[in-house]
Design a protein around this motif. Structure first.
Motif, PDB file in Angstrom:
ATOM      1  N   GLU A 274     -13.609  92.950  72.506  1.00  0.00           N
ATOM      2  CA  GLU A 274     -14.946  92.335  72.538  1.00  0.00           C
ATOM      3  C   GLU A 274     -16.032  93.409  72.638  1.00  0.00           C
ATOM      4  O   GLU A 274     -17.070  93.314  71.970  1.00  0.00           O
ATOM      5  CB  GLU A 274     -15.041  91.371  73.723  1.00  0.00           C
ATOM      6  CG  GLU A 274     -14.179  90.117  73.579  1.00  0.00           C
ATOM      7  CD  GLU A 274     -14.078  89.336  74.888  1.00  0.00           C
ATOM      8  OE1 GLU A 274     -14.986  89.457  75.733  1.00  0.00           O
ATOM      9  OE2 GLU A 274     -13.083  88.615  75.063  1.00  0.00           O
TER      10      GLU A 274
ATOM     11  N   ASN B 291     -11.885  84.204  74.585  1.00  0.00           N
ATOM     12  CA  ASN B 291     -12.320  85.479  75.147  1.00  0.00           C
ATOM     13  C   ASN B 291     -11.617  85.775  76.475  1.00  0.00           C
ATOM     14  O   ASN B 291     -10.978  84.912  77.080  1.00  0.00           O
ATOM     15  CB  ASN B 291     -13.844  85.547  75.278  1.00  0.00           C
ATOM     16  CG  ASN B 291     -14.397  84.504  76.230  1.00  0.00           C
ATOM     17  OD1 ASN B 291     -13.872  84.288  77.316  1.00  0.00           O
ATOM     18  ND2 ASN B 291     -15.485  83.852  75.823  1.00  0.00           N
TER      19      ASN B 291
ATOM     20  N   ILE C 271      -9.447  88.870  66.539  1.00  0.00           N
ATOM     21  CA  ILE C 271      -8.209  88.985  67.320  1.00  0.00           C
ATOM     22  C   ILE C 271      -7.883  87.603  67.901  1.00  0.00           C
ATOM     23  O   ILE C 271      -8.769  86.915  68.411  1.00  0.00           O
ATOM     24  CB  ILE C 271      -8.365  90.006  68.469  1.00  0.00           C
ATOM     25  CG1 ILE C 271      -8.542  91.421  67.917  1.00  0.00           C
ATOM     26  CG2 ILE C 271      -7.166  89.947  69.422  1.00  0.00           C
ATOM     27  CD1 ILE C 271      -7.326  92.002  67.210  1.00  0.00           C
TER      28      ILE C 271
ATOM     29  N   THR D 228     -13.026  87.413  69.213  1.00  0.00           N
ATOM     30  CA  THR D 228     -11.761  86.973  69.806  1.00  0.00           C
ATOM     31  C   THR D 228     -11.774  85.450  69.904  1.00  0.00           C
ATOM     32  O   THR D 228     -12.772  84.858  70.306  1.00  0.00           O
ATOM     33  CB  THR D 228     -11.534  87.579  71.204  1.00  0.00           C
ATOM     34  OG1 THR D 228     -12.636  87.252  72.053  1.00  0.00           O
ATOM     35  CG2 THR D 228     -11.377  89.084  71.117  1.00  0.00           C
TER      36      THR D 228
ATOM     37  N   THR E 192      -8.167  92.474  75.447  1.00  0.00           N
ATOM     38  CA  THR E 192      -9.046  91.498  74.798  1.00  0.00           C
ATOM     39  C   THR E 192     -10.508  91.829  75.082  1.00  0.00           C
ATOM     40  O   THR E 192     -11.366  91.807  74.184  1.00  0.00           O
ATOM     41  CB  THR E 192      -8.728  90.071  75.289  1.00  0.00           C
ATOM     42  OG1 THR E 192      -7.340  89.799  75.073  1.00  0.00           O
ATOM     43  CG2 THR E 192      -9.553  89.033  74.557  1.00  0.00           C
TER      44      THR E 192
ATOM     45  N   PRO F  73      -5.798  86.295  70.850  1.00  0.00           N
ATOM     46  CA  PRO F  73      -4.988  86.687  72.010  1.00  0.00           C
ATOM     47  C   PRO F  73      -4.027  85.554  72.394  1.00  0.00           C
ATOM     48  O   PRO F  73      -4.454  84.404  72.566  1.00  0.00           O
ATOM     49  CB  PRO F  73      -6.028  86.909  73.125  1.00  0.00           C
ATOM     50  CG  PRO F  73      -7.375  86.670  72.494  1.00  0.00           C
ATOM     51  CD  PRO F  73      -7.143  85.892  71.251  1.00  0.00           C
TER      52      PRO F  73
END
Length: 464
Positions: A244, A253, A224, A250, A240, A226
């Motif tokens: 995780e 993070n 992902i 991610t 997010t 973000p």
């Protein structure tokens, strides 16, 4: 037709049959001398001793999945200055342009136009004696339908063979978000835009889930990215953090994003790591206003909202009286603010250092618009490439490392005693820096995911 010349608008569809491009939308620009075609993976080679070049074209804007593999004989290598003022040496090919049932040979320079609005630029050299331009019109010669484009390019679609990557953000049409999606597609990954407001969470100790609009469960993502706007920080970082918890990688993070968004906490972490910042004050009570102003060296000074971004919520108070009024007004609204010294020698300029995975991949200098004190391209400012000093590079890298950000936009001003750190942005924009540098910054972000997940693209495996 007019005097046997083709009348065209500011943009038109055309084709290049010799290099198998049946339809591409071109920006018609009589202000540009040379024509340019978007090309990536440009590789020179020789055919029977003659220089040739192979390259890939993504002929459709905002589409990294449709790829045409091309080859052409090299006509020339030429130094060309782009619209951003930067010069680069480009390969030049000659090929046939087809437009409005007419064809003629044109010269094309090959360059990465990801940061431009069109995949093709038609310059005056190619138009001379052939065209008249009506700049108020567009597509006077017609447009292909979506079905026709699919028919043209159905054999050129790159099938996803790589990772499944979600872009967690709010606006799919934002330049940065479009470029990241495109960069991932170009590398064979399956990219999906995930709107923050359409995600919701199932909290379960044994089986946590992320749900999406319509009840779909998002369970098969490898990574992902973000990109969370400040107004969505709380919910975006919660999502997010949940990804995780589900074991999904991610790029930045949740805790790092949260740290960067709390400007006061971020500054405290940065100075604790020895990083230089402008003298800054923070107080809760209006009774402390006078002391706060003295603390940062008096007026002029900067007042910053802790929740502000992209220059919003940043105000210059030029006199002590203005500073008192401004600080007290913010405090009466119960707004959290920072008061910061005004570094006059910065002269309305700052540096944006783009850090990706522990490297400064590019740096630009932003200059404020006339009458503005903030160097912000969203507010009429300009940007240009800049060579940063070793000390500035050290500050940028340590700032990103301190906040544990894989991707960061680090803003620095040049003070009389050296660089001063202004801010670290966890969702830095790509438009300004890609436009000025012509570098594939979005691609470098995708490469971090590939590296961290130990993913090798097919061509890398073949060449191993």
């Amino acid at each position: 037709m007019n005097n046997n010349k083709i009348v065209v608008g500011s943009n038109e569809w055309c084709s290049f049959p010799q290099i198998n491009i049946p339809a591409i939308k071109a920006r018609v620009d009589s202000g540009a001398k040379t024509s340019a075609l978007h090309a990536v993976n440009i590789v020179p080679f020789k055919k029977e001793g003659i220089p040739w070049v192979s390259f890939e074209v993504h002929p459709l804007q905002d589409d990294g999945k449709t790829t045409v593999h091309c080859e052409a004989q090299v006509h020339d290598k030429r130094k060309v200055k782009s619209s951003s003022g930067n010069s680069e040496v480009r390969f030049v090919i000659k090929t046939v342009l087809s437009i409005a049932d007419d064809t003629w040979e044109v010269e094309l320079t090959l360059t990465n136009r990801d940061s431009m609005g069109y995949r093709m630029l038609l310059g005056r050299q190619a138009m001379s004696g052939k065209m008249l331009v009506d700049p108020e019109s567009a597509c006077l010669l017609g447009e292909p339908t979506d079905d026709l484009l699919k028919q043209h390019y159905h054999n050129n679609l790159v099938k996803p063979t790589g990772l499944k990557i979600g872009l967690l953000a709010s606006n799919p049409n934002l330049y940065s978000n479009r470029r990241i999606i495109e960069a991932g597609q170009e590398r064979g990954h399956e990219m999906e835009f995930l709107n923050i407001k359409d995600c919701y969470i199932k909290l379960d100790g044994k089986n946590p889930e992320m749900h999406y609009r319509g009840g779909r469960i998002l369970s098969d993502f490898d990574a992902i990215i973000p990109r969370i706007r400040p107004s969505a920080t709380f919910y975006g970082t919660a999502l997010t953090r949940h990804f995780e918890a589900m074991g999904v990688y991610t790029l930045n993070n949740a805790s790092s994003i949260t740290r960067s968004r709390d400007k006061l906490y971020a500054l405290q972490l940065l100075i604790n790591n020895g990083l230089p910042i402008p003298t800054t004050g923070f107080a809760n009570s209006p009774l402390d206003t006078d002391e706060l102003i003295k603390m940062v060296g008096g007026a002029p000074l900067i007042v910053k909202l802790l929740e502000g971004t992209q220059g919003k919520g940043v105000v210059l108070a030029e006199t002590t009286k203005a500073a008192e009024s401004l600080i007290n007004a913010f405090k009466s609204l119960k707004a959290n603010i920072l008061v910061q010294e005004f570094v006059k020698e910065a002269n309305g300029k700052d540096l944006r250092c783009f850090v990706v995975n522990g490297r400064v991949v590019e740096s630009i200098m932003r200059t404020a618009a006339p009458g503005e004190f903030r160097a912000n391209i969203h507010m009429g400012g300009t940007a240009s490439l800049v060579k940063i000093t070793p000390e500035e590079k050290k500050v940028a890298l340590l700032a990103a490392k301190t906040l544990n950000l894989k991707v960061a936009g680090v803003d620095i001003i040049r003070g009389q005693n050296g660089p001063l750190l202004l801010e670290v942005n966890s969702s830095p924009g790509l438009e300004g820096i890609e436009g000025v540098s012509s570098k594939d910054i979005a691609g470098k972000m995708i490469e971090v995911i590939e590296k961290d997940l130990k993913y090798k693209r097919v061509e890398e495996v073949d060449n191993a």
